[in-house]
Design a protein around this motif. Sequence first.
Motif, PDB file in Angstrom:
ATOM      1  N   ASP A 124      18.873  69.429 -46.262  1.00 60.08           N
ATOM      2  CA  ASP A 124      19.761  70.170 -45.376  1.00 60.08           C
ATOM      3  C   ASP A 124      19.314  69.970 -43.928  1.00 60.08           C
ATOM      4  OD1 ASP A 124      21.104  71.318 -47.703  1.00 60.08           O
ATOM      5  OD2 ASP A 124      19.252  72.463 -47.963  1.00 60.08           O
ATOM      6  N   LEU A 125      20.117  70.434 -42.991  1.00 67.08           N
ATOM      7  CA  LEU A 125      19.862  70.207 -41.569  1.00 67.08           C
ATOM      8  C   LEU A 125      19.823  71.519 -40.798  1.00 67.08           C
ATOM      9  CD1 LEU A 125      21.998  67.133 -40.401  1.00 67.08           C
ATOM     10  CD2 LEU A 125      19.569  67.500 -39.952  1.00 67.08           C
ATOM     11  N   VAL A 126      18.872  71.622 -39.892  1.00 67.19           N
ATOM     12  CA  VAL A 126      18.758  72.772 -39.000  1.00 67.19           C
ATOM     13  C   VAL A 126      18.722  72.252 -37.563  1.00 67.19           C
ATOM     14  CG1 VAL A 126      17.329  74.730 -38.317  1.00 67.19           C
ATOM     15  CG2 VAL A 126      17.499  74.094 -40.728  1.00 67.19           C
ATOM     16  N   VAL A 127      19.467  72.904 -36.669  1.00 65.11           N
ATOM     17  CA  VAL A 127      19.521  72.491 -35.266  1.00 65.11           C
ATOM     18  C   VAL A 127      19.296  73.709 -34.380  1.00 65.11           C
ATOM     19  CG1 VAL A 127      20.913  71.458 -33.441  1.00 65.11           C
ATOM     20  CG2 VAL A 127      21.123  70.608 -35.784  1.00 65.11           C
ATOM     21  N   ALA A 128      18.337  73.602 -33.460  1.00 67.79           N
ATOM     22  CA  ALA A 128      18.089  74.643 -32.461  1.00 67.79           C
ATOM     23  C   ALA A 128      18.848  74.292 -31.192  1.00 67.79           C
ATOM     24  CB  ALA A 128      16.594  74.764 -32.170  1.00 67.79           C
ATOM     25  N   ASN A 129      19.686  75.208 -30.725  1.00 71.11           N
ATOM     26  CA  ASN A 129      20.549  74.955 -29.574  1.00 71.11           C
ATOM     27  C   ASN A 129      20.109  75.733 -28.345  1.00 71.11           C
ATOM     28  OD1 ASN A 129      22.455  73.229 -30.911  1.00 71.11           O
ATOM     29  ND2 ASN A 129      23.361  75.040 -31.878  1.00 71.11           N
ATOM     30  N   GLY A 130      20.464  75.209 -27.189  1.00 67.66           N
ATOM     31  CA  GLY A 130      20.225  75.887 -25.916  1.00 67.66           C
ATOM     32  C   GLY A 130      20.741  75.040 -24.778  1.00 67.66           C
ATOM     33  N   ARG A 131      21.508  75.637 -23.894  1.00 65.76           N
ATOM     34  CA  ARG A 131      22.133  74.886 -22.806  1.00 65.76           C
ATOM     35  C   ARG A 131      21.108  74.391 -21.793  1.00 65.76           C
ATOM     36  NH1 ARG A 131      26.206  79.903 -21.845  1.00 65.76           N
ATOM     37  NH2 ARG A 131      27.625  79.584 -23.615  1.00 65.76           N
ATOM     38  N   VAL A 132      21.565  73.463 -20.966  1.00 65.57           N
ATOM     39  CA  VAL A 132      20.768  73.004 -19.833  1.00 65.57           C
ATOM     40  C   VAL A 132      21.439  73.335 -18.492  1.00 65.57           C
ATOM     41  CG1 VAL A 132      19.633  71.171 -21.118  1.00 65.57           C
ATOM     42  CG2 VAL A 132      21.776  70.687 -19.953  1.00 65.57           C
ATOM     43  N   LEU A 133      22.675  73.806 -18.554  1.00 65.75           N
ATOM     44  CA  LEU A 133      23.371  74.298 -17.374  1.00 65.75           C
ATOM     45  C   LEU A 133      24.000  75.647 -17.696  1.00 65.75           C
ATOM     46  CD1 LEU A 133      25.225  71.089 -16.098  1.00 65.75           C
ATOM     47  CD2 LEU A 133      23.045  72.016 -15.311  1.00 65.75           C
ATOM     48  N   ARG A 134      24.138  76.482 -16.701  1.00 65.93           N
ATOM     49  CA  ARG A 134      24.665  77.818 -16.915  1.00 65.93           C
ATOM     50  C   ARG A 134      26.136  77.799 -17.323  1.00 65.93           C
ATOM     51  NH1 ARG A 134      22.036  80.458 -11.576  1.00 65.93           N
ATOM     52  NH2 ARG A 134      22.553  78.359 -10.887  1.00 65.93           N
ATOM     53  N   ALA A 135      26.484  78.756 -18.169  1.00 63.64           N
ATOM     54  CA  ALA A 135      27.869  78.964 -18.577  1.00 63.64           C
ATOM     55  C   ALA A 135      28.009  80.449 -18.911  1.00 63.64           C
ATOM     56  CB  ALA A 135      28.235  78.082 -19.758  1.00 63.64           C
TER      57      ALA A 135
END
Length: 595
Positions: free
Chosen positions: A414-425
């Motif tokens: 299975d796959l796990v992905v940690a997300n987080g932006r690099v520019l504000r939104a």
Amino acid sequence: MPRSYRFSAAVLLVASILASACGREASLPPVASSPPGAGEGPATFTTPAPKTTVPLLVEVTDRSGVDFRHHAGAAGEQLFPEMMGGGVAVFDANQDGRLDLYFASGAPDLGRSRRSSGTGRVVNRLYIQQDDGRFADGTEGSGLDDAGYGTGLAVGDVNNDGLEDVFVANFGPDRLYLGRGEGRFEEVSEASGIAATGVAEDDWSTSAAFCDVNRDGYLDLYVVRYVVFDPAVHCTDKTGRKEYCGPDSFTDRVDVLLLNRGDGTFLDATTAAGIDEVTGAGLGVVCADLDDNGWVDIYVANDGDPNQLWMNQGAQPDGSVAFVDEALILGTSVNASGLEEAGMGVLAADFDSDADLDLFLTHLRDETNTFYRNLGPSRGFQDDSTGAGLAASSAPYTGFGTAALDLDLDGDLDLVVANGRVLRAQALTEELPAPWNQYAEPNLVYGNQKGVFGLLGNEVLSFTEPVEIGRGLATGDLDGDGTVDLILNNLESKARIYHGSSSGHWLLVDVVDPRLNRRALGAQVTLSGDGRRQLRTVQGAMSYLSSSDPRAHFGLGDFGQPVTLEVRWPDGLEETFTEVAVDQAIVLERGQGEP
């Protein structure tokens, strides 16, 4: 936008979406009415269709004793290194048989204040697992209190003494620490020659990997470099507000290949091996035999530049090593549309159970994460992100750390992905203070059914509900229950620990070469049982800036009978181990199997 885009109609469309003054990420769009992953071909089990009603991940952070937070040291200047976060390493630091944790930390003023002595320094942190499964801060006196501006971590036994050593990639000079036993480490950067490759204040190393590229029995080191950071360069968003720059605002760096001489020193072979023929803003790396010829290759995920696939040319007449970048030829340089992407985390694993290694990369929002399916020796790879069910669901997010693990013990990774932006939104949470809440995103978990993926729902909510700035991600069976656990190093919020929670049979395999007195990083282990075969590689350097427990883990579902294990050692020797009982952690020694 990436510096080498070809200005076709398709590229101009992408550019219009991604445009900003200096960055490369647009604002997060409103939530679509259709579920993530809809319309992605054969992936039919998107959320919330769980494969089980039992939670597959249980967060244990608060009772684990781990209280680490990666602080970027930001002071309102939006200096580029502050946004990239740090990695985490999972390994047995004190040889007690339990996995420990080591976190890379940022610091005020990009680490310049950390180089001073005295109390109150911000340093990387080592957590030692105790008898009861909790962790205690063991940094003081360990020698691993590195005071650089930490980014990536790599673990391996470089001197074949049976003790794990640690390489720390920094913004600034890198460091090498030799294990001395019982949780103590000695810095040998100068004596080993490591320091000679990264002594300038603006050197910026990211991920790194130990692997034996010349099959001489000693672990070599590949260090990924990012860009030449200039603090005088400032960027703004479309409204004129100060914002973090992207890599296109700076000059790319050349990666570094260090060959282990076997005497405690390293030789810089970057030029001799051909690595300096290509530059790129590198972030992720994995060492693996991707063409199944018995020699380890190196794949680098670049941020906005074509990826590099350094194919090992094998033994050279003069004993040297040589690599050729065949990413474009083999189909892993750009995506199916011919566009460079912002590569962060990378995995090499057999996701479709066809006995070869596929590649998975995390990317910037609107680019989608990318799945390169291995078509077999000499045939290269194909971007099958849409067919595998991994494209549309990842488009709204920016992925960093990633992991391949069998969450439900059914034999598929299975796959796990940690997300987080690099520019504000638009802020999606109020749990983080401004402006960090404007960079936070939820994480993703995909279930795998024979190489086709779908988002999981209720059974992984503990991992997908928190809205944070995910960066480094690593794995290991911390509690020894046969399920793989997750360790996440967030930016500007607490690190999180998740225990795998699934029922079923399993096997955890370590491989040791007594001649070398160490674990055989790079070995391939194939399990046969219940009419199927599973391939795993013994390698911890994957994901983003991180190092996982490299042991090969297999899920077996309801199959509890003995299995057969085939090991291909890093030098090409193959052995078979028969009648191996399951539901245990086992060590296989070279020479004890059937040739």
